[in-house]
Design a protein around this motif. Structure first.
Motif, PDB file in Angstrom:
ATOM      1  N   ILE A 214       7.952  18.173   2.605  1.00 20.62           N
ATOM      2  CA  ILE A 214       6.632  18.066   1.973  1.00 20.62           C
ATOM      3  C   ILE A 214       6.096  16.656   2.082  1.00 20.62           C
ATOM      4  O   ILE A 214       4.933  16.430   2.344  1.00 20.62           O
ATOM      5  N   ALA A 215       6.979  15.708   1.848  1.00 19.87           N
ATOM      6  CA  ALA A 215       6.534  14.320   1.760  1.00 19.87           C
ATOM      7  C   ALA A 215       7.499  13.397   2.498  1.00 19.87           C
ATOM      8  O   ALA A 215       8.193  12.604   1.876  1.00 19.87           O
ATOM      9  N   PRO A 216       7.576  13.534   3.807  1.00 20.73           N
ATOM     10  CA  PRO A 216       8.531  12.708   4.561  1.00 20.73           C
ATOM     11  C   PRO A 216       8.293  11.216   4.401  1.00 20.73           C
ATOM     12  O   PRO A 216       9.241  10.429   4.411  1.00 20.73           O
ATOM     13  N   LEU A 217       7.018  10.829   4.259  1.00 23.05           N
ATOM     14  CA  LEU A 217       6.735   9.399   4.114  1.00 23.05           C
ATOM     15  C   LEU A 217       7.264   8.855   2.795  1.00 23.05           C
ATOM     16  O   LEU A 217       7.745   7.724   2.734  1.00 23.05           O
ATOM     17  N   ILE A 218       7.172   9.672   1.764  1.00 18.10           N
ATOM     18  CA  ILE A 218       7.700   9.254   0.467  1.00 18.10           C
ATOM     19  C   ILE A 218       9.211   9.108   0.548  1.00 18.10           C
ATOM     20  O   ILE A 218       9.785   8.118   0.090  1.00 18.10           O
ATOM     21  N   HIS A 219       9.823  10.082   1.167  1.00 16.81           N
ATOM     22  CA  HIS A 219      11.280  10.031   1.314  1.00 16.81           C
ATOM     23  C   HIS A 219      11.689   8.787   2.105  1.00 16.81           C
ATOM     24  O   HIS A 219      12.610   8.061   1.730  1.00 16.81           O
ATOM     25  N   GLU A 220      10.966   8.548   3.163  1.00 15.80           N
ATOM     26  CA  GLU A 220      11.236   7.381   4.001  1.00 15.80           C
ATOM     27  C   GLU A 220      11.050   6.084   3.209  1.00 15.80           C
ATOM     28  O   GLU A 220      11.844   5.157   3.287  1.00 15.80           O
ATOM     29  N   HIS A 221       9.969   6.063   2.433  1.00 12.36           N
ATOM     30  CA  HIS A 221       9.683   4.879   1.631  1.00 12.36           C
ATOM     31  C   HIS A 221      10.792   4.630   0.609  1.00 12.36           C
ATOM     32  O   HIS A 221      11.205   3.498   0.394  1.00 12.36           O
ATOM     33  N   LEU A 222      11.281   5.718   0.000  1.00 14.41           N
ATOM     34  CA  LEU A 222      12.362   5.574  -0.992  1.00 14.41           C
ATOM     35  C   LEU A 222      13.623   5.006  -0.360  1.00 14.41           C
ATOM     36  O   LEU A 222      14.370   4.266  -1.005  1.00 14.41           O
ATOM     37  N   ASP A 223      13.844   5.382   0.889  1.00 12.77           N
ATOM     38  CA  ASP A 223      15.009   4.840   1.595  1.00 12.77           C
ATOM     39  C   ASP A 223      14.876   3.341   1.846  1.00 12.77           C
ATOM     40  O   ASP A 223      15.853   2.599   1.816  1.00 12.77           O
TER      41      ASP A 223
ATOM     42  N   CYS B 289      12.558   1.121   0.262  1.00 10.58           N
ATOM     43  CA  CYS B 289      12.087   0.280  -0.832  1.00 10.58           C
ATOM     44  C   CYS B 289      12.956   0.518  -2.064  1.00 10.58           C
ATOM     45  O   CYS B 289      12.824   1.531  -2.738  1.00 10.58           O
ATOM     46  N   SER B 290      13.859  -0.404  -2.330  1.00  8.74           N
ATOM     47  CA  SER B 290      14.810  -0.200  -3.424  1.00  8.74           C
ATOM     48  C   SER B 290      14.101  -0.167  -4.771  1.00  8.74           C
ATOM     49  O   SER B 290      14.529   0.512  -5.698  1.00  8.74           O
ATOM     50  N   GLU B 291      12.977  -0.877  -4.867  1.00  7.04           N
ATOM     51  CA  GLU B 291      12.237  -0.910  -6.130  1.00  7.04           C
ATOM     52  C   GLU B 291      11.699   0.481  -6.468  1.00  7.04           C
ATOM     53  O   GLU B 291      11.895   0.994  -7.562  1.00  7.04           O
TER      54      GLU B 291
ATOM     55  N   CYS C 270      12.735   3.242  -5.196  1.00  6.80           N
ATOM     56  CA  CYS C 270      13.857   4.159  -5.314  1.00  6.80           C
ATOM     57  C   CYS C 270      14.413   4.152  -6.737  1.00  6.80           C
ATOM     58  O   CYS C 270      14.717   5.202  -7.299  1.00  6.80           O
ATOM     59  N   GLU C 271      14.491   2.976  -7.324  1.00  9.60           N
ATOM     60  CA  GLU C 271      14.969   2.887  -8.707  1.00  9.60           C
ATOM     61  C   GLU C 271      14.015   3.590  -9.658  1.00  9.60           C
ATOM     62  O   GLU C 271      14.441   4.304 -10.565  1.00  9.60           O
ATOM     63  N   GLU C 272      12.724   3.383  -9.446  1.00  3.38           N
ATOM     64  CA  GLU C 272      11.729   4.029 -10.303  1.00  3.38           C
ATOM     65  C   GLU C 272      11.801   5.543 -10.147  1.00  3.38           C
ATOM     66  O   GLU C 272      11.705   6.293 -11.114  1.00  3.38           O
ATOM     67  N   TYR C 273      11.974   5.966  -8.929  1.00  2.00           N
ATOM     68  CA  TYR C 273      12.064   7.392  -8.633  1.00  2.00           C
ATOM     69  C   TYR C 273      13.281   8.008  -9.325  1.00  2.00           C
ATOM     70  O   TYR C 273      13.190   9.060  -9.961  1.00  2.00           O
ATOM     71  N   GLU C 274      14.414   7.352  -9.216  1.00  2.64           N
ATOM     72  CA  GLU C 274      15.629   7.879  -9.842  1.00  2.64           C
ATOM     73  C   GLU C 274      15.492   7.919 -11.357  1.00  2.64           C
ATOM     74  O   GLU C 274      15.933   8.872 -12.010  1.00  2.64           O
ATOM     75  N   ALA C 275      14.863   6.888 -11.920  1.00  2.00           N
ATOM     76  CA  ALA C 275      14.637   6.863 -13.369  1.00  2.00           C
ATOM     77  C   ALA C 275      13.728   8.015 -13.783  1.00  2.00           C
ATOM     78  O   ALA C 275      14.006   8.720 -14.751  1.00  2.00           O
TER      79      ALA C 275
ATOM     80  N   LEU D 203       0.825  -1.201   0.000  1.00  2.00           N
ATOM     81  CA  LEU D 203       0.000   0.000   0.000  1.00  2.00           C
ATOM     82  C   LEU D 203       0.861   1.254   0.000  1.00  2.00           C
ATOM     83  O   LEU D 203       0.530   2.257  -0.600  1.00  2.00           O
ATOM     84  N   SER D 204       1.981   1.186   0.663  1.00  2.00           N
ATOM     85  CA  SER D 204       2.877   2.335   0.699  1.00  2.00           C
ATOM     86  C   SER D 204       3.387   2.685  -0.688  1.00  2.00           C
ATOM     87  O   SER D 204       3.577   3.846  -1.009  1.00  2.00           O
ATOM     88  N   CYS D 205       3.599   1.660  -1.504  1.00  2.00           N
ATOM     89  CA  CYS D 205       4.026   1.908  -2.872  1.00  2.00           C
ATOM     90  C   CYS D 205       2.933   2.653  -3.640  1.00  2.00           C
ATOM     91  O   CYS D 205       3.218   3.521  -4.454  1.00  2.00           O
TER      92      CYS D 205
END
Ligand code: ZN
Length: 96
Positions: free
Chosen positions: A65-74, A76-78, A80-85, A40-42
């Motif tokens: 703005i979005a601490p939960l998103i930042h936390e999730h990126l830390d 969840c490597s999947e 994080c990769e999508e985010y970087e792309a 669900l976090s994804c």
């Protein structure tokens, strides 16, 4: 603004570059949808990813703005990769 409209925007900017075709984008969206099924976090992440990327590019402290998103990126490597792309695609888009 949702993730699909962001992709639409990116696709418009990138045409006619061959590597970002409809097929590539659909595959990417399909990967996002599959990841969303387990966690669900994804889902929350993807819903706000474009906003998060925009904030980063504007130099806003997205962590506030979005601490939960930042936390999730830390965590969840999947994602994080999508985010970087996505971030690199949007950065390239802004060059034009
Ligand atoms: Zn995730």
């Amino acid at each position: 603004m949702n993730i699909k409209s962001l992709f639409q925007r990116i696709r418009n900017k990138f045409n006619p570059q061959p590597e970002l075709t409809d097929e590539v984008i659909l595959k990417f969206l399909h990967v996002l949808e599959q990841a969303r099924a387990d966690d669900l976090s994804c889902t929350d992440m993807y819903a706000r990813l474009d906003e998060f990327v925009d904030s980063e590019l504007k130099g806003v402290d997205a962590d506030k703005i979005a601490p939960l998103i930042h936390e999730h990126l830390d965590m969840c490597s999947e994602c994080c990769e999508e985010y970087e792309a996505l971030l690199s695609v949007v950065e390239n888009t802004k060059e034009q």
